[in-house]
Design an enzyme around this catalytic site. Structure first.
Site, PDB file in Angstrom:
ATOM      1  N   HIS A  64     -12.864   3.663  -0.381  1.00  0.00           N
ATOM      2  CA  HIS A  64     -12.547   2.842   0.878  1.00  0.00           C
ATOM      3  C   HIS A  64     -13.296   1.622   0.869  1.00  0.00           C
ATOM      4  O   HIS A  64     -13.731   0.998   1.682  1.00  0.00           O
ATOM      5  CB  HIS A  64     -13.193   3.533   2.026  1.00  0.00           C
ATOM      6  CG  HIS A  64     -12.471   4.586   2.511  1.00  0.00           C
ATOM      7  ND1 HIS A  64     -12.975   6.021   2.778  1.00  0.00           N
ATOM      8  CD2 HIS A  64     -11.315   5.140   2.437  1.00  0.00           C
ATOM      9  CE1 HIS A  64     -12.092   7.007   3.024  1.00  0.00           C
ATOM     10  NE2 HIS A  64     -10.834   6.400   2.787  1.00  0.00           N
ATOM     11  N   ARG A  75      -9.044  17.362   3.436  1.00  0.00           N
ATOM     12  CA  ARG A  75     -10.013  17.442   2.113  1.00  0.00           C
ATOM     13  C   ARG A  75     -11.008  17.971   2.906  1.00  0.00           C
ATOM     14  O   ARG A  75     -11.447  17.333   3.890  1.00  0.00           O
ATOM     15  CB  ARG A  75     -10.074  15.948   1.520  1.00  0.00           C
ATOM     16  CG  ARG A  75      -8.738  15.451   0.830  1.00  0.00           C
ATOM     17  CD  ARG A  75      -8.901  14.060   0.373  1.00  0.00           C
ATOM     18  NE  ARG A  75      -8.472  13.291   1.289  1.00  0.00           N
ATOM     19  CZ  ARG A  75      -8.550  11.794   0.989  1.00  0.00           C
ATOM     20  NH1 ARG A  75      -9.205  11.251   0.227  1.00  0.00           N
ATOM     21  NH2 ARG A  75      -8.074  11.231   2.089  1.00  0.00           N
ATOM     22  N   GLU A  96      -7.924  -3.985   5.459  1.00  0.00           N
ATOM     23  CA  GLU A  96      -7.667  -4.048   3.989  1.00  0.00           C
ATOM     24  C   GLU A  96      -6.361  -4.800   3.303  1.00  0.00           C
ATOM     25  O   GLU A  96      -6.664  -5.418   2.286  1.00  0.00           O
ATOM     26  CB  GLU A  96      -7.534  -2.263   3.620  1.00  0.00           C
ATOM     27  CG  GLU A  96      -8.760  -1.608   3.853  1.00  0.00           C
ATOM     28  CD  GLU A  96      -8.213  -0.011   4.038  1.00  0.00           C
ATOM     29  OE1 GLU A  96      -8.649   0.800   3.404  1.00  0.00           O
ATOM     30  OE2 GLU A  96      -7.605   0.217   5.060  1.00  0.00           O
ATOM     31  N   ASN A 118       0.920  -1.251  -0.003  1.00  0.00           N
ATOM     32  CA  ASN A 118       0.016   0.080  -0.128  1.00  0.00           C
ATOM     33  C   ASN A 118       0.905   1.196   0.078  1.00  0.00           C
ATOM     34  O   ASN A 118       1.469   1.746   1.000  1.00  0.00           O
ATOM     35  CB  ASN A 118      -1.041  -0.038   1.227  1.00  0.00           C
ATOM     36  CG  ASN A 118      -1.900   1.163   1.139  1.00  0.00           C
ATOM     37  OD1 ASN A 118      -2.073   1.996   0.540  1.00  0.00           O
ATOM     38  ND2 ASN A 118      -2.839   1.281   2.171  1.00  0.00           N
ATOM     39  N   ARG A 127      -2.993  -2.148  -3.274  1.00  0.00           N
ATOM     40  CA  ARG A 127      -4.119  -0.999  -3.195  1.00  0.00           C
ATOM     41  C   ARG A 127      -3.997  -0.193  -4.379  1.00  0.00           C
ATOM     42  O   ARG A 127      -3.070   0.365  -4.325  1.00  0.00           O
ATOM     43  CB  ARG A 127      -4.129  -0.681  -1.792  1.00  0.00           C
ATOM     44  CG  ARG A 127      -5.515   0.202  -1.645  1.00  0.00           C
ATOM     45  CD  ARG A 127      -5.279   1.362  -0.558  1.00  0.00           C
ATOM     46  NE  ARG A 127      -6.362   2.195  -0.225  1.00  0.00           N
ATOM     47  CZ  ARG A 127      -6.299   3.327   0.159  1.00  0.00           C
ATOM     48  NH1 ARG A 127      -5.175   3.676   0.583  1.00  0.00           N
ATOM     49  NH2 ARG A 127      -7.401   4.044   0.420  1.00  0.00           N
TER      50      ARG A 127
END
Length: 404
Positions: free
Chosen positions: A180, A240, A378, A8, A92
């Site tokens: 996500h 963000r 994940e 990742n 990912r």
């Protein structure tokens, strides 16, 4: 020992995990590590399955100036010292666009297609692709699998997928993707073991971290998400802004004289909790701060979660369970308690003691809706996808699918 490497990669770090492949396709985590401080203060750290330290080394800046260099350092350590020679590498990749609805074995053609989505995920996509290119160049025979954060949401129907813009733009890929997805897919697969009575019912999952979003799930599938075309939409995040009137962007362009690239950098790096508080993008620091602007940022974060929960409940036509996950959702009992207060109109009530203990079920017995804390994984999701494709022997081009 057969193993799967999961990577990742971000702008300043490369995180990696190694999973042993055991009988009947079971996976066991062996190593967890990362190279962080890329281009500033590079450091390799790794630990074993029991969190026992395996490596902790600092490097000169010039040694690891970018992600490919970090991959080389991590790869050499894995091969030469940890004696890891993986069967395959899973990655990912944040944006799969409209083309990819599930994980795919990668070749140069796939990488070229994924590069088209760099502008849709500028904080993530280029860095996600860098280690893939590095491995393709240096170890071309090792199978690589790209796992997409958008794929889980491709079950959205047309109403959730469209913007109110001309259809031609939608056909070109301007649509609501959601992100996500690897985290939500893991929660979807885990809920049947944790709460089989509600796993296939109407569930809202709040992935609350530096990046934050929420997902409405029914029958274990994504129905609606707070994120859309890019990872800027929905909830406020570390840097963000979340939901923003497009007119603000027009104002920045016309009245502030900002270029498109300056606006992009501003929205991805200088807004959210960081911009609102003027203190930090880290929720832990904001919760501990006495600064009024820090308090405003936390209040705003909680308020927006409550608003979006109402939207997702409407999409589901009701709610049967609420799940917290990711860094803030898993670790901040204070944020969970405040969000629960926002959801009181739905009949949510927490058990303060269970919430403080970070228990799996944190709702009170009197709560009309059960509330869970489920740590996401994940990396395990990526490893499982990688092993599945490896066992199925898929060719890279056979997994390329277009969604009209």
């Amino acid at each position: 020992m057969d193993s799967i490497l999961v990577v990742n990669a971000g702008s300043s770090s490369v995180k990696f995990q190694v999973f042993a492949v055991e009988s009947e396709g079971a996976l066991r985590r062996l190593i967890k590590g990362q190279v962080d401080g890329i281009g500033s203060r590079p450091r390799l750290r790794a630990s074993g399955a029991g969190n026992d330290p395996m490596a902790d080394r600092a490097y000169p800046i010039e040694t690891i100036p970018d992600v490919p260099a970090a991959m080389q350092v991590a790869g050499e350590w894995l091969r030469n010292e940890a004696r890891i020679h993986p069967l395959a590498v899973g990655h990912r990749v944040v944006h799969g666009g409209p083309d990819y609805v599930r994980p795919i074995l990668v070749d140069h053609g796939v990488v070229a297609r994924l590069e088209r989505f760099v502008t849709l995920a500028p904080l993530h996509q280029p860095h996600n692709l860098a280690p893939i290119r590095s491995i393709l160049a240096n170890f071309p025979t090792i199978p690589q699998v790209a796992c997409f954060d958008t794929a889980f949401h491709r079950t959205h129907d047309a109403l959730a997928d469209h913007y109110a813009i001309p259809h031609q733009l939608h056909a070109e890929g301007v649509r609501r993707y959601g992100f996500h997805g690897l985290s939500y897919e893991y929660i979807s697969r885990t809920l049947p073991q944790i709460a089989p009575d509600i796993a296939k019912r109407r569930v809202i999952v709040a992935h609350l971290g530096s990046g934050a979003s929420m997902c409405a799930m029914k029958n274990g599938l994504s129905v609606e998400s707070t994120m859309g075309f890019t990872a800027l939409d929905g909830l406020p995040m570390g840097t963000r802004p979340g939901q923003l009137d497009p007119g603000v962007v027009l104002y920045l362009l016309s009245e502030k004289g900002m270029t498109a690239s300056k606006v992009q950098d501003f929205l991805y790096r200088d807004c959210g909790l960081k911009g609102l508080s003027g203190v930090s993008n880290d929720m832990r620091e904001l919760e501990a701060s006495l600064d009024p602007q820090a308090k405003l940022a936390v209040d705003y974060f909680v308020y927006r979660i409550g608003l979006n929960a109402g939207m997702l409940a409407a999409a589901l036509q009701g709610i049967d369970a609420f799940v917290f996950t990711a860094g803030i959702g898993e670790n901040s009992s204070g944020i969970r308690a405040r969000v629960a207060e926002q959801l009181g109109w739905l009949g949510v009530a927490l058990d303060p003691a269970e919430n403080t203990r970070h228990s799996r079920l944190i709702s009170a017995k009197t709560s009309l809706i059960p509330v869970y804390v489920v740590p996401t994984d994940e990396e395990l999701m990526i490893a499982q996808h990688t092993l599945t494709l490896l066992m199925n022997g898929q060719s890279p081009n056979s997994r390329h699918e277009r969604v009209s």
